[in-house]
Design a protein around this motif. Sequence first.
Motif, short mmCIF file in Angstrom:
data_model
loop_
_atom_site.label_atom_id
_atom_site.label_comp_id
_atom_site.label_asym_id
_atom_site.label_seq_id
_atom_site.Cartn_x
_atom_site.Cartn_y
_atom_site.Cartn_z
N ALA A 74 157.41 4.95 -5.48
CA ALA A 74 158.42 5.36 -6.45
C ALA A 74 159.17 4.13 -6.95
N ALA A 75 159.33 4.03 -8.27
CA ALA A 75 160.05 2.89 -8.85
C ALA A 75 160.71 3.36 -10.14
N ASP A 76 161.75 2.65 -10.53
CA ASP A 76 162.43 2.98 -11.79
C ASP A 76 161.43 2.97 -12.94
N GLY A 77 161.60 3.92 -13.84
CA GLY A 77 160.75 3.97 -15.02
C GLY A 77 159.47 4.73 -14.85
N MET A 78 159.24 5.33 -13.68
CA MET A 78 158.07 6.17 -13.51
C MET A 78 158.31 7.54 -14.15
N LEU A 79 157.24 8.22 -14.46
CA LEU A 79 157.32 9.55 -15.05
C LEU A 79 157.32 10.60 -13.95
N HIS A 80 158.26 11.53 -14.03
CA HIS A 80 158.43 12.47 -12.93
C HIS A 80 157.30 13.49 -12.85
N PHE A 81 156.58 13.73 -13.95
CA PHE A 81 155.53 14.75 -13.92
C PHE A 81 154.46 14.40 -12.89
N GLU A 82 153.93 13.17 -12.97
CA GLU A 82 152.85 12.78 -12.07
C GLU A 82 153.34 12.68 -10.63
N LEU A 83 154.57 12.19 -10.43
CA LEU A 83 155.10 12.09 -9.08
C LEU A 83 155.28 13.49 -8.47
N ALA A 84 155.83 14.41 -9.27
CA ALA A 84 156.02 15.77 -8.76
C ALA A 84 154.69 16.46 -8.51
N LEU A 85 153.70 16.17 -9.35
CA LEU A 85 152.36 16.75 -9.17
C LEU A 85 151.77 16.30 -7.83
N ALA A 86 151.88 15.00 -7.55
CA ALA A 86 151.35 14.48 -6.28
C ALA A 86 152.08 15.12 -5.10
N TYR A 87 153.38 15.28 -5.23
CA TYR A 87 154.16 15.89 -4.15
C TYR A 87 153.74 17.34 -3.93
N GLU A 88 153.46 18.06 -5.02
CA GLU A 88 153.06 19.45 -4.91
C GLU A 88 151.70 19.59 -4.23
N VAL A 89 150.75 18.71 -4.58
CA VAL A 89 149.41 18.81 -4.01
C VAL A 89 149.39 18.40 -2.54
N PHE A 90 149.99 17.27 -2.22
CA PHE A 90 149.85 16.72 -0.87
C PHE A 90 151.00 17.09 0.06
N GLY A 91 152.03 17.74 -0.48
CA GLY A 91 153.19 18.04 0.35
C GLY A 91 153.22 19.43 0.93
N ASP A 134 150.33 13.98 5.75
CA ASP A 134 151.66 13.52 6.12
C ASP A 134 152.18 12.71 4.94
N LEU A 135 153.09 13.30 4.17
CA LEU A 135 153.49 12.73 2.88
C LEU A 135 154.84 12.03 2.97
N LYS A 136 154.92 10.84 2.38
CA LYS A 136 156.16 10.08 2.30
C LYS A 136 156.33 9.57 0.88
N VAL A 137 157.56 9.54 0.40
CA VAL A 137 157.90 8.92 -0.88
C VAL A 137 158.57 7.59 -0.59
N CYS A 138 158.04 6.50 -1.15
CA CYS A 138 158.46 5.16 -0.75
C CYS A 138 158.99 4.36 -1.94
N GLY A 139 160.13 3.74 -1.74
CA GLY A 139 160.72 2.90 -2.78
C GLY A 139 161.80 2.02 -2.18
N THR A 140 162.30 1.06 -2.97
CA THR A 140 163.30 0.13 -2.45
C THR A 140 164.72 0.68 -2.55
#
Length: 327
Positions: free
Chosen positions: A12-29, A41-47
């Motif tokens: 996860a980083a600034d400027g990413m599009l939430h659609f693809e991130l949310a899609l990944a979370y829905e599938v693997f979470g 085992d799903l983790k969201v990683c960022g600084t």
Amino acid sequence: MSSDPRSVAVAAADGMLHFELALAYEVFGSAPAALPGPWYDLKVCGTHAVRLGRFQLEPDRGLDELARSGTVLVPALADVDEDPPGDLVEAVRAAHESGARVVSLCTGAFVLAAAGLLDGLRATTHWAHTGHLAARHPRVEVDPDVLYVDNGSVLTSAGKAAAMDLCLHLVRRDHGSAIANVLARRLVVPPHRAGGQAQFVTTPVPDQDGHPLAELFPWVMRRLDQPLTVEDLARQANMSSRHLTRHFRSTAGTTPLRWLLTQRIRRAQELLETTDDSIDTIASASGMGTATTLRRHFQRTIGVPPDAYRRTFRAPAPTFTDSTSPP
């Protein structure tokens, strides 16, 4: 690093599009009910807390967690004209060097390319940005027509919904077709789509005022029903064939002949969507000559035959009910 590909980290980083991130979370979470064993085992990683459009997301772990994960997912970037964040590029490179399976969704491919992970490999991204990816990273073999590309440990998807296709492909690799099908039914999506993203492309080449080929593109589009060669295009552009090819690669990310074939396919798509013309008539109007030639190139490029494409994209004629008629 985890050797289990089911240890999944979403970058996860600034400027990413939430659609693809949310899609990944829905599938693997969230595991499907029919799963006989452990899910991901799903983790969201960022600084830091990242901005996703109008939303803010607080990551679970830092970017260093990517190198300790078996699968790393890189969602789409909103701005592909800017260099991706350096810390994200370094973290993705480190994860790959540690043995992780690295996956980009849509324009996340620009992160993988910046990390050098796509050099010498076939890859894809959203069709609107394939030319830019090819020009910016010439060592990458960009395929603008597919929904996703699986190189084993490095995978890339085309835009938006194609990210779902790739995520389901990963589930199919890890858990088998039966579980992937169960998950697809829960998400109300097809477990596998025929064809590639070429079905959905509408704009062949962006307008570029002042570019040496700016006048050539519309000239060709008005003559798609005619036989045209590279020499014809070079003569019209007042340059050599070799010079023409260099301009095409930098502008369209492909060769003149492949670009010309793509425009003929696009014309055929347009006619299939908007007319009742026969396949023979459409073949002639698009410069393919015969129905056999059109079917061969259309199937190879789009992934489905012309008749199937027409059934998918041709809107049904409206029906009207006479309100004065008795029931």
